[in-house]
Design an enzyme around this catalytic site. Sequence first.
Site, mmCIF file in Angstrom:
data_model
loop_
_atom_site.group_PDB
_atom_site.id
_atom_site.type_symbol
_atom_site.label_atom_id
_atom_site.label_comp_id
_atom_site.label_asym_id
_atom_site.label_seq_id
_atom_site.Cartn_x
_atom_site.Cartn_y
_atom_site.Cartn_z
ATOM 1 N N HIS A 1 45.327 34.057 44.120
ATOM 2 C CA HIS A 1 45.023 32.212 44.139
ATOM 3 C C HIS A 1 45.456 31.275 45.064
ATOM 4 O O HIS A 1 45.615 30.139 44.633
ATOM 5 C CB HIS A 1 43.728 31.558 42.823
ATOM 6 C CG HIS A 1 43.224 32.183 42.269
ATOM 7 N ND1 HIS A 1 41.412 32.941 42.424
ATOM 8 C CD2 HIS A 1 43.158 33.304 41.524
ATOM 9 C CE1 HIS A 1 40.814 33.707 42.049
ATOM 10 N NE2 HIS A 1 41.807 34.176 41.086
ATOM 11 N N ASP B 1 43.649 40.659 50.806
ATOM 12 C CA ASP B 1 42.581 41.748 50.268
ATOM 13 C C ASP B 1 42.949 42.806 51.863
ATOM 14 O O ASP B 1 43.414 43.195 52.219
ATOM 15 C CB ASP B 1 42.006 41.817 49.891
ATOM 16 C CG ASP B 1 42.144 41.456 48.622
ATOM 17 O OD1 ASP B 1 43.022 41.110 47.718
ATOM 18 O OD2 ASP B 1 41.011 41.067 48.235
HETATM 19 C C1 GLA Z 1 40.151 38.452 45.651
HETATM 20 C C2 GLA Z 1 40.327 37.842 47.242
HETATM 21 C C3 GLA Z 1 41.712 37.194 47.811
HETATM 22 C C4 GLA Z 1 42.582 36.279 46.367
HETATM 23 C C5 GLA Z 1 42.312 37.218 45.283
HETATM 24 C C6 GLA Z 1 42.899 35.809 44.202
HETATM 25 O O1 GLA Z 1 41.061 39.627 45.544
HETATM 26 O O2 GLA Z 1 39.602 38.828 47.764
HETATM 27 O O3 GLA Z 1 41.013 36.953 49.049
HETATM 28 O O4 GLA Z 1 42.459 35.169 46.699
HETATM 29 O O5 GLA Z 1 41.374 37.532 44.433
HETATM 30 O O6 GLA Z 1 44.446 36.194 44.430
#
Ligand code: GLA
Length: 343
Positions: free
Chosen positions: A14, A145
């Site tokens: 986050h 990601d």
């Molecule tokens: C998910 C979202 C990412 C990121 C994470 C928390 O994986 O796809 O963009 O915000 O949560 O770190």
Amino acid sequence: MARAPGRVNLIGDHTDYCGGLALPVAVDLCTEVAFSPTGSPALDLRTDADRSPVTLPLSPPGDHAPGAVPQWGRLAAAVVAQVRPPAGGTVDVRSSVPVGAGLSSSAAFCVGLALALGADAAPPALASLCQRAEAAVGSHVGLLDPLAVTAARPGHALLVDFATLDLDHVPVPEEAALVVVHSGVTRTVGGSPYAARRAECEQAAAALGAPLGRAEEADLARLSGPLRQRARHVVTECRRVREAAAALRTGDLPAAGRCMAESHRSLATDFAATVPAVDDLVAHLLARPGVHGARMTGAGFGGCVVALAERGALDPGAWPGRCWEVRPSAGATREAWGPGRGR
Ligand code: GLA
């Protein structure tokens, strides 16, 4: 033929949509996408995760109402709308990345599909393309990601600064085992309070007049209530990411593990992004000999826990639930394949 790995985030959750820091690794679970152009005006997609194929016309591309095609088909259509392949054909997807576990099955799918269809861009641009596709189907995620999936190197974690998109490859010591354990609680980002947390972070940043990823602990006094807690998580998490990266570089696994355990506490208390099953799993793992650190990973609200351990301390084969020992792996690749090239 493209291969795109899943990812596990060692620390820094986050923080991406706050212009902060994170330290993910690509893992040796991956999605393979094979594209055979046929010149047809549509794409016929199949995936080993769903028996029903999906057909997507290329012109006009995308924009399928929820429910008209399965969610993976809508996401595929959104990727197709971004890539705009010149010709149709058949697309076969198979994946060992578990869905709904926090291991980025969705980014692996988007990146793999975009590459197979011919997208040609450096990691940040390819990651942004995939982020736009996710947003088009209502999933307003950050760049963590797809950047991890595209830019990772074998044997390394990827230190990302989301304010600048600077990338730094941090070696993961040979003696470190990375073990991912599923909590048994499956969730989707869309069906979780992810968007609510993101909105709180945006409110906190607006109140401070700066992205939370660049705020200081002293700034927190200007906030109150839940906004202060959310901001405190982000600010302290960025510090922990820096400390964990430094600890990995010097091979100090206990120090990296302590950062991970603190990160989990912060996500549980200040960010309220965990569920009891995940907290119990982390506590159980931290109590095991040879485990340096453990924390929720990814969006949270269920999904997986990542543990940093001595090699051999945790045996995935002996674990009662789903558990993987993962190796820091290469980012996504593409190669031509066809008759004579094998698969
Ligand atoms: C998910 C979202 C990412 C990121 C994470 C928390 O994986 O796809 O963009 O915000 O949560 O770190």
